[in-house]
Structures are given as structure tokens and as C-alpha cells.
Scaffold this motif. Structure first.
Motif, mmCIF file in Angstrom:
data_model
loop_
_atom_site.group_PDB
_atom_site.id
_atom_site.type_symbol
_atom_site.label_atom_id
_atom_site.label_comp_id
_atom_site.label_asym_id
_atom_site.label_seq_id
_atom_site.Cartn_x
_atom_site.Cartn_y
_atom_site.Cartn_z
ATOM 1 N N THR A 108 0.839 -1.220 0.000
ATOM 2 C CA THR A 108 0.000 0.000 0.000
ATOM 3 C C THR A 108 0.862 1.254 0.000
ATOM 4 O O THR A 108 0.511 2.256 -0.626
ATOM 5 N N TRP A 109 2.031 1.197 0.696
ATOM 6 C CA TRP A 109 2.883 2.390 0.730
ATOM 7 C C TRP A 109 3.520 2.633 -0.647
ATOM 8 O O TRP A 109 3.651 3.775 -1.082
ATOM 9 N N ALA A 110 3.891 1.557 -1.347
ATOM 10 C CA ALA A 110 4.486 1.724 -2.682
ATOM 11 C C ALA A 110 3.461 2.301 -3.655
ATOM 12 O O ALA A 110 3.805 3.162 -4.483
ATOM 13 N N LEU A 111 2.196 1.869 -3.557
ATOM 14 C CA LEU A 111 1.189 2.302 -4.529
ATOM 15 C C LEU A 111 0.622 3.681 -4.194
ATOM 16 O O LEU A 111 0.462 4.528 -5.073
ATOM 17 N N ARG A 116 9.195 3.603 -4.777
ATOM 18 C CA ARG A 116 8.989 4.739 -3.868
ATOM 19 C C ARG A 116 10.087 4.701 -2.804
ATOM 20 O O ARG A 116 10.329 3.652 -2.177
ATOM 21 N N ARG A 117 10.745 5.846 -2.584
ATOM 22 C CA ARG A 117 11.820 5.956 -1.600
ATOM 23 C C ARG A 117 11.564 7.156 -0.698
ATOM 24 O O ARG A 117 10.959 8.144 -1.121
ATOM 25 N N HIS A 118 12.071 7.062 0.546
ATOM 26 C CA HIS A 118 11.944 8.162 1.505
ATOM 27 C C HIS A 118 13.251 8.295 2.269
ATOM 28 O O HIS A 118 13.820 7.285 2.729
ATOM 29 N N LEU A 145 9.178 9.218 -6.101
ATOM 30 C CA LEU A 145 8.285 8.211 -6.646
ATOM 31 C C LEU A 145 8.521 8.104 -8.142
ATOM 32 O O LEU A 145 8.562 9.129 -8.839
ATOM 33 N N GLU A 146 8.685 6.871 -8.614
ATOM 34 C CA GLU A 146 8.907 6.641 -10.035
ATOM 35 C C GLU A 146 7.973 5.524 -10.509
ATOM 36 O O GLU A 146 7.878 4.469 -9.882
ATOM 37 N N LEU A 147 7.265 5.794 -11.624
ATOM 38 C CA LEU A 147 6.354 4.834 -12.229
ATOM 39 C C LEU A 147 6.920 4.431 -13.589
ATOM 40 O O LEU A 147 7.248 5.296 -14.411
ATOM 41 N N GLN A 148 7.048 3.104 -13.819
ATOM 42 C CA GLN A 148 7.625 2.600 -15.055
ATOM 43 C C GLN A 148 6.660 1.603 -15.685
ATOM 44 O O GLN A 148 5.838 0.983 -15.005
ATOM 45 N N ILE A 149 6.795 1.442 -17.006
ATOM 46 C CA ILE A 149 5.977 0.487 -17.757
ATOM 47 C C ILE A 149 6.899 -0.448 -18.523
ATOM 48 O O ILE A 149 7.949 -0.025 -19.030
ATOM 49 N N ASN A 178 5.317 15.015 -13.491
ATOM 50 C CA ASN A 178 6.260 16.044 -13.032
ATOM 51 C C ASN A 178 6.441 16.033 -11.517
ATOM 52 O O ASN A 178 7.523 16.355 -11.019
ATOM 53 N N THR A 179 5.401 15.699 -10.751
ATOM 54 C CA THR A 179 5.469 15.731 -9.294
ATOM 55 C C THR A 179 5.007 14.398 -8.737
ATOM 56 O O THR A 179 4.420 13.562 -9.429
ATOM 57 N N VAL A 180 5.276 14.185 -7.416
ATOM 58 C CA VAL A 180 4.839 12.956 -6.746
ATOM 59 C C VAL A 180 3.318 12.890 -6.708
ATOM 60 O O VAL A 180 2.717 11.828 -6.900
ATOM 61 N N ARG A 181 2.648 14.049 -6.474
ATOM 62 C CA ARG A 181 1.187 14.071 -6.430
ATOM 63 C C ARG A 181 0.589 13.632 -7.773
ATOM 64 O O ARG A 181 -0.365 12.842 -7.828
#
Length: 549
Positions: free
Chosen positions: A47-50, A97-99, A112-116, A131-134
Motif C-alpha cells: 500500500t505504501w508503494a502504490l 517509492r523511496r523516503h 516516486l517513479e512509475l515505469q511500464i 512532473n510531481t509525486v502528487r
């Protein structure tokens, strides 16, 4: 959404040596183990990653109570990360996702990075992050077609939250069901149908307007046919007359062309006649002028012998006059040159005498004394070289003193940073110890109730950490005080050495500049003395030989 692979680092109870967990080929799984061993932490990692939310409790009013980011990081670590591969709609995706938290607990940062996936092997990915995490979070929710609240209401029933959906408000239940059943699809179909209906109504209205216009034209058709018959009858009656008139116009046009050609020929004849008359007048005038010139020529031929004798006498007189003028001009030029040369000789003699006197005065009063200073300047330069060696030794001493001072400053800064960390650690330990004393016997990792042994173990661990941190803090404080006194003394010594070094350096630099200037002037005086002596000897020879040219 179907999870395929999960990798965690420093997340809650897991450290950085956890191997990836592969879900491929697993249809039904059971996680079992003792409390605090990380069963729920795996689901929280998903859940934290998504969605960036873990160990959360949605309320019936739409809000979410979740753990802070700093509570999710493994104790003693400054960063955490979760990597999740999943499929949605027959397409494979990867979320990373990293913190990161600073040592002082501020200036934390989440990435946060989303890849396909770009290939069938599942190893090649390209980024589709926003462009942003949001914005990237919103993109993930669009791909999954659900947010965190919908997920925990339908697919993930957390411990103690099985009735979350039934206890939610009607608005929340309606929103959840609409998102699960994808009712927004039918809403979009309704909007598209309404838009298509409005477009058809517009086209029907335009067609009716065109039909009305064509109906009016159809009603007037008998009038149009009657007028067409009248026009055809008029054309049939006027056709023979028009043919006759056309032939008459063609005949008249040919006659006009013939008359225009005759007019052009007549104008050409008239121009030729005028030109012939002008040529006749010009020839008559030319004949009269030629007759007058012939008479003048005959008179001149009769006077040729007398004219030749006078011309020869005139030529002789002109030659004699030119010879006398040339002789007179040459005499005047020679007189002027003689006077100019006499004046030039007098000026040259006067200039040589003045130059001779000036050179003698400059040699005796300026050049010889300045040229004789060179040995003394060389001795002073040798002394300055010795002073340079002393200055270099002072510079090396200052650099050693500065290095020692900087080393003390660095050690003080390191100890102060270590004390800040120890102070934060003691405060955190004190807060957790107080929570145990107040009866809040809950595991900080899994939020489960602890028994008496667990409480005693945590209490002893917190006490040990506090005692060790306090001893290290006092030891560092005493070392900082000692180093501060040493740094103050070293700084004072360094300042005194630098002030003395700078003063001596400026004095030595000024002396070097003055000596360099004096040396340059002495060397130039030697060259000038040699040149002046040569010029003086030449002036004396010129005065003796009277060679002023």
C-alpha cells in the motif's frame, strides 16, 4: 491489479538484506508467524508503494489515520524504499517509492517513479512518471481504477477493520461501489449519448431550414417557366436582325481600317516633304559660307612670303628671351640657396654647442652618479633575498598553525553533531520509556499488545540505550570544552603570526619594488651614459672640424 514481485529496504521491521518476494505462479497464499515478525508489514509495503500510505485506518467520514513516514523507517536508519511489480489490464508496471530522513529529523524527501514494461521478458522498463509525486500518485490510481480507501474497503480487510465498509457513511459507500463497479463508464456513455443527440438535433434543424428554402423556389416554378418562354420567343425574333447588323458592322470596320492606312501614308509623305525643304535651305547657306572662305584663302596666299619672313624674326627673338629668363632664374635660385646654407650653418653650430654643453652637464650631474649606484643596489638585493628566506619559513609555520587550528575546528564540529544526535536519541528513548511507564504496552513495529516479558525487555533496552547515550554525551562535552580552549589559543597565536607576517611582507615588497626601480634606473643610466658619451665625442669632433652639413 495482480502483484508480481516485492522488494523492501529498511521498511518497518525489515532491513536492507531482504531478498525479493516473487508472487508469480501463486494464486492462494497464507502468511503465518508470531506477532512482530513482519506479516502485516508486507501488505503495508504494497500500500505504501502504490499510494504512499501504510498501517492506515480510514474513518467513516472519508479521512485516513496513517503512520508517519519517520515511523515506517527501520530504527537507526535514514532511508527506506519499496519496489513493486504488478499487472493491470494485461500490462506490467513497476513502482519505486523511496523516503530519506536527515539525521536531525527534518528536510525529509520522498521520491516516486512509475515505469511500464517495454518487452515480454519483464526486465526492460521505461519511465512514465509525471512532473510531481502528487501527479504520479494520481496516475497510479487511474491505472488501478481505485484509491487506497477503495482498496481497504474491497480487497484488503485489515485486522480489526472488517466492518469498515458497513460503518462508512452512505456517501462513502456509494463512492466505493461506483469505483469498484466502474459506474463512471456508464456516466461517460450517457454524456456521449447526450452530446450525439444534441448534434443530431442541430443537423435536423439545418435540414428543415434548407427544405423550406427549396419549397419556396418550387412554388415559383410556373412564373420562372413563363418568363423563360417569353425570353426564348424574343431571342428567335431578334436573331435575323442581329445577323444583318453584324454584317453591316463588319463592312464599316473594314472601311475604317482602309481609311486609317491612307491617313498613315499621307502623314509619311508630309514629313518627307518638310525634311526636303529644310535640306534645301541648309545647302544654300552652306554654299554662301564656302564662297566667302574661298575669297579669304586667296588673299592669304598672296601674303605668304612677307608673313614667313616676319615669323622667322619672331622665332629668333623668342629664343633669346627664353635664354635670358632662364639665366636670371638660375642666379636668383643660387642666391637664395647661399643665404639659406649660411643660416643653416650658423644654426647647426649653435645647436652643436648647446648639445655639447647639455651632454656635459647631464653626464656629470645625473648619469654618472646614478650608474655608480648599481653595486650598492646589488648588495641590498642580496640582503632582501636573505629576508625572503626568513619570510618563507614564517609562511610554513603559519600554514602548520592554520592546519592545526582547522583540525581542532573540525573535531569540535564532529563532536557537536554527535552530541546533537545523542540528544535526539535520548529524547526519543525517554519518550518511549514514558509510554511504557504510562501503560501503553504496544509493540512499536506491529502495534500489537506486549506481555510482561516484552515490556520488561523493552524497558531494559531503553534504559541501557539512555545510559550509554548520556555517558557519550558528557564525554563529548568535556572533550569539546578542552578543544575550544585549545582552538582559542591557537587562533590567537595564528592571528599574531599572520599580522606580523603581513607587515614584514608589505615592508619587504615595498623595498623590492624600490630596489627594482633603482636597479632599472641605474642600468638605464649606464646605457644613457654610454650613448651620451658617444654623442658628446661626435659633437666635439663636429665643432673642431666645422662639419655642420
Amino acid at each position: 491489479m495482480i502483484p508480481l514481485r516485492l522488494s523492501v529496504k529498511n521498511f518497518m521491521c525489515y532491513r536492507d538484506d531482504v531478498p525479493p518476494l516473487h508472487f508469480e505462479g501463486i494464486h492462494v497464499a497464507c502468511l503465518c508467524g508470531d506477532n512482530g515478525h513482519g506479516k502485516t508489514a508486507l501488505l503495508d509495503a504494497i500500500t505504501w508503494a502504490l499510494w504512499g500510505i501504510a498501517r492506515a485506518t480510514p474513518t467513516g467520514t472519508g479521512t485516513i489515520n496513517a503512520l508517519r513516514m519517520s515511523d515506517l523507517v527501520h530504527m537507526g536508519q535514514t532511508d527506506m524504499g519499496v519496489e513493486l511489480d504488478f499487472t493491470a489490464g494485461d500490462q506490467r508496471y513497476r513502482v519505486i517509492r523511496r523516503h530519506t530522513v536527515s539525521t536531525r529529523g527534518s528536510n525529509s524527501r520522498t521520491t516516486l517513479e512509475l515505469q511500464i514494461a517495454t518487452g515480454d521478458d519483464g526486465d526492460s522498463f521505461r519511465s512514465i512518471s509525471r512532473n510531481t509525486v502528487r501527479e504520479t500518485n494520481a496516475r497510479i490510481s487511474e491505472i488501478l481504477n481505485m484509491d487506497f480507501k477503495t482498496f481497504v474497503n474491497t480487497a484488503y480487510l485489515a485486522q480489526g477493520q472488517a466492518d469498515l465498509f458497513t460503518t462508512s457513511t452512505p456517501t462513502e459507500r456509494k463512492r466505493c461501489l461506483a469505483e469498484v463497479l466502474d459506474l463512471s463508464y456508464y456516466q461517460r456513455l450517457s454524456e456521449d449519448a447526450n452530446a450525439h443527440s444534441r448534434r443530431i438535433q442541430t443537423e435536423i434543424q439545418q435540414a428543415l431550414t434548407a427544405i423550406n428554402l427549396h419549397s419556396e423556389d418550387t412554388a415559383r416554378r410556373p412564373d420562372y417557366e413563363k418568363r423563360l418562354t417569353e425570353v426564348n420567343v424574343y431571342i428567335e425574333g431578334a436573331t435575323p436582325q442581329a445577323e444583318v447588323k453584324r454584317k453591316q458592322v463588319e463592312t464599316l470596320r473594314q472601311e475604317v481600317q482602309r481609311l486609317q492606312a491612307l491617313e498613315s501614308d499621307f502623314a509619311a509623305l508630309r514629313r518627307r516633304a518638310k525634311s526636303a525643304e529644310a535640306d534645301a535651305v541648309r545647302l544654300q547657306r552652306q554654299a554662301s559660307a564656302d564662297e566667302k572662305r574661298v575669297s579669304a584663302y586667296e588673299a592669304t596666299i598672296a601674303e605668304v612670303p612677307q608673313t614667313l619672313a616676319g615669323y622667322q624674326a619672331l622665332q629668333s627673338a623668342h629664343a633669346e628671351l627664353e635664354r635670358l629668363d632662364t639665366a636670371l632664374s638660375e642666379k636668383s635660385r643660387l642666391d637664395k640657396r647661399h643665404a639659406a646654407l649660411s643660416q643653416s650653418i650658423a644654426r647647426q653650430e649653435e645647436r652643436l654647442a648647446s648639445t655639447h654643453k647639455t651632454l656635459q652637464q647631464r653626464i656629470s650631474a645625473e648619469l654618472e652618479p646614478r650608474a655608480n649606484l648599481l653595486p650598492e643596489i646589488k648588495e641590498q638585493q642580496a640582503e632582501l633575498q636573505q629576508r625572503h628566506a626568513v619570510i618563507s619559513q614564517q609562511t610554513a609555520s603559519i600554514e602548520r598553525q592554520r592546519a592545526d587550528t582547522d583540525s581542532i575546528s573540525t573535531r569540535i564540529q564532529v563532536l557537536e553533531q554527535d552530541n546533537e544526535r545523542l540528544l535526539e536519541q535520548m529524547q526519543d528513548t525517554r519518550r518511549k520509556f514514558d509510554m511504557l511507564e504510562q501503560g501503553e504496552a504496544t509493540c512499536p513495529l506491529c502495534n500489537q499488545q506486549l506481555g510482561a516479558d516484552g515490556q520488561q525487555h523493552l524497558r531494559a533496552e531503553y534504559r541501557r540505550i539512555g545510559v550509554e547515550s548520556r555517558a557519550s554525551y558528557k564525554e563529548n562535552r568535556a572533550h569539546i570544552d578542552t578543544l575550544t580552549r585549545e582552538h582559542k589559543t591557537a587562533t590567537h597565536t595564528l592571528t599574531s603570526m599572520e599580522v606580523k607576517h603581513q607587515s614584514e611582507g608589505r615592508t619587504l615588497a615595498a623595498a623590492e619594488v624600490n630596489l627594482a626601480r633603482d636597479e632599472h634606473e641605474s642600468l638605464r643610466a649606464r646605457d644613457d651614459l654610454r650613448q651620451a658619451s658617444q654623442a658628446l665625442a661626435e659633437a666635439e669632433r663636429a665643432l673642431c672640424d666645422k662639419a655642420f652639413a
